[in-house]
Design an enzyme around this catalytic site. Structure first.
Site, PDB file in Angstrom:
ATOM      1  N   SER A 137     -18.882  11.271   7.969  1.00 46.68           N
ATOM      2  CA  SER A 137     -19.064  10.479   9.179  1.00 46.68           C
ATOM      3  C   SER A 137     -19.324  11.386  10.392  1.00 46.68           C
ATOM      4  CB  SER A 137     -17.854   9.570   9.394  1.00 46.68           C
ATOM      5  OG  SER A 137     -18.109   8.613  10.405  1.00 46.68           O
ATOM      6  N   ASP A 164     -22.237   0.084   4.272  1.00 44.78           N
ATOM      7  CA  ASP A 164     -21.514   0.744   5.365  1.00 44.78           C
ATOM      8  C   ASP A 164     -21.653  -0.121   6.624  1.00 44.78           C
ATOM      9  OD1 ASP A 164     -20.612   2.374   7.447  1.00 44.78           O
ATOM     10  OD2 ASP A 164     -21.408   4.205   6.537  1.00 44.78           O
ATOM     11  N   HIS A 182     -18.172   2.609   4.160  1.00 42.46           N
ATOM     12  CA  HIS A 182     -18.268   3.763   5.058  1.00 42.46           C
ATOM     13  C   HIS A 182     -17.436   4.946   4.584  1.00 42.46           C
ATOM     14  CE1 HIS A 182     -18.941   6.046   8.669  1.00 42.46           C
ATOM     15  NE2 HIS A 182     -17.647   6.146   8.887  1.00 42.46           N
TER      16      HIS A 182
END
Length: 309
Positions: free
Chosen positions: A156, A253, A283
């Site tokens: 991320s 996601d 995610h």
């Protein structure tokens, strides 16, 4: 594009994973004892101490960069550390702030993970952190704790920091593995909002982003944080990275669209870029099959890089 199974898997990894994927990365892998690296701290002049875990091993080493508000003790970091230990490669993990060569042998390095400033066990105030702050954390780790070129694995926001570090330290970058890479995402999300919404955010001074990964159900970012983050955007021009790049993203996601990984793939100058999409991936990419794919991907890169040497 439901997901790609990597076939270039060395025998050692196959023996580790064939009987249950991530579940096989267990105490039995290491003779009945689950070895875990101890937390260490490194001091920096006039900056908060950083907490990190490291495992000594062969080159190339692996450095894990966690996401926003996450720490170095997540499932992905744990699985990568056990995997690197099983193959004898170095590993390092850190919480973002606030959060040798032997005769005839490969140089000694280590898998590493750490906490950024204000994250996890590192010193500092989380709410005072910025993309620039955490970029400095990563560069410090590469400069002072990592030996030789590293495979950086960024999750991320860690994927964004991974790209920034690769640009700043090409000599320390052996390969990149992005997981749900959030390059420029907060800035892009803000700029894509209707004008009246942006004005309201600027008046209030904060942007609230719904998420299921926070206790309050939202992440709160100050306008100052967003303005500072804009200084570190990477998708506005070609990314001068020529090492192998692997980008793994879930098509479900809800926090960072998988199209961001496609944009990264189009922006990097490397000729060796793969995008791997998981049709049902979320995610965090923390399901067993997700983590197995991440481990396979790192193993494939280690094999590729050591073969080239």
């Amino acid at each position: 594009m439901a997901g790609v199974a990597l076939s270039s898997c060395r025998k050692g990894l196959f023996n580790v994973l064939r009987n249950g994927g991530v579940a096989a990365l267990s105490p039995n892998t290491f003779g009945g004892v689950r070895w875990k690296s101890s937390v260490q701290y490194v001091a920096r002049p006039e900056l908060p101490k950083l907490a990190y875990r490291t495992v000594k091993g062969k080159s190339p080493g692996v450095v894990f960069l966690p996401g926003y508000g996450s720490n170095m003790n997540g499932q992905k970091a744990e699985a990568l550390e056990e995997f690197c230990r099983s193959l004898g490669h170095s590993f390092l993990r850190i919480p973002v702030g606030g959060c040798c060569a032997g005769s005839g042998q490969a140089p000694v390095t280590a898998p590493r993970r750490f906490d950024y400033t204000g994250h996890g066990l590192s010193e500092g105030v989380f709410s005072e952190g910025t993309i620039g702050t955490w970029k400095k954390d990563v560069l410090f780790v590469l400069d002072e704790l990592a030996e030789g070129p590293q495979i950086m694995v960024g999750s991320s926001m860690g994927g964004w920091l991974m790209l920034l570090a690769a640009i700043a330290r090409p000599e320390k970058t052996a390969a990149l593995v992005g997981i749900s890479t959030a390059a420029d995402h907060l800035v892009t999300a803000f700029k894509s909002m209707p004008l009246e919404v942006r004005k309201e955010i600027e008046e209030k001074g904060v942007m609230r982003v719904p998420t299921k990964y926070s206790e309050g159900g939202v992440y709160t970012f100050t306008v100052d944080f967003l303005k500072e983050a804009e200084n570190h955007c990477v998708l506005q021009s070609p990314i001068p990275t020529t090492c192998p790049v692997r980008l793994i993203h879930g098509m479900k996601d809800a926090d960072v669209p998988w199209h961001v990984s496609m944009q990264v793939a189009e922006s990097v100058l490397s000729a060796d870029v793969d995008v791997i999409l998981r049709r049902n991936g979320q995610h965090r990419m923390s399901e067993k099959d997700d983590i197995r794919l991440i481990v396979y991907t790192v193993d494939d890169l280690i094999d590729k890089l050591t073969t080239l040497v």
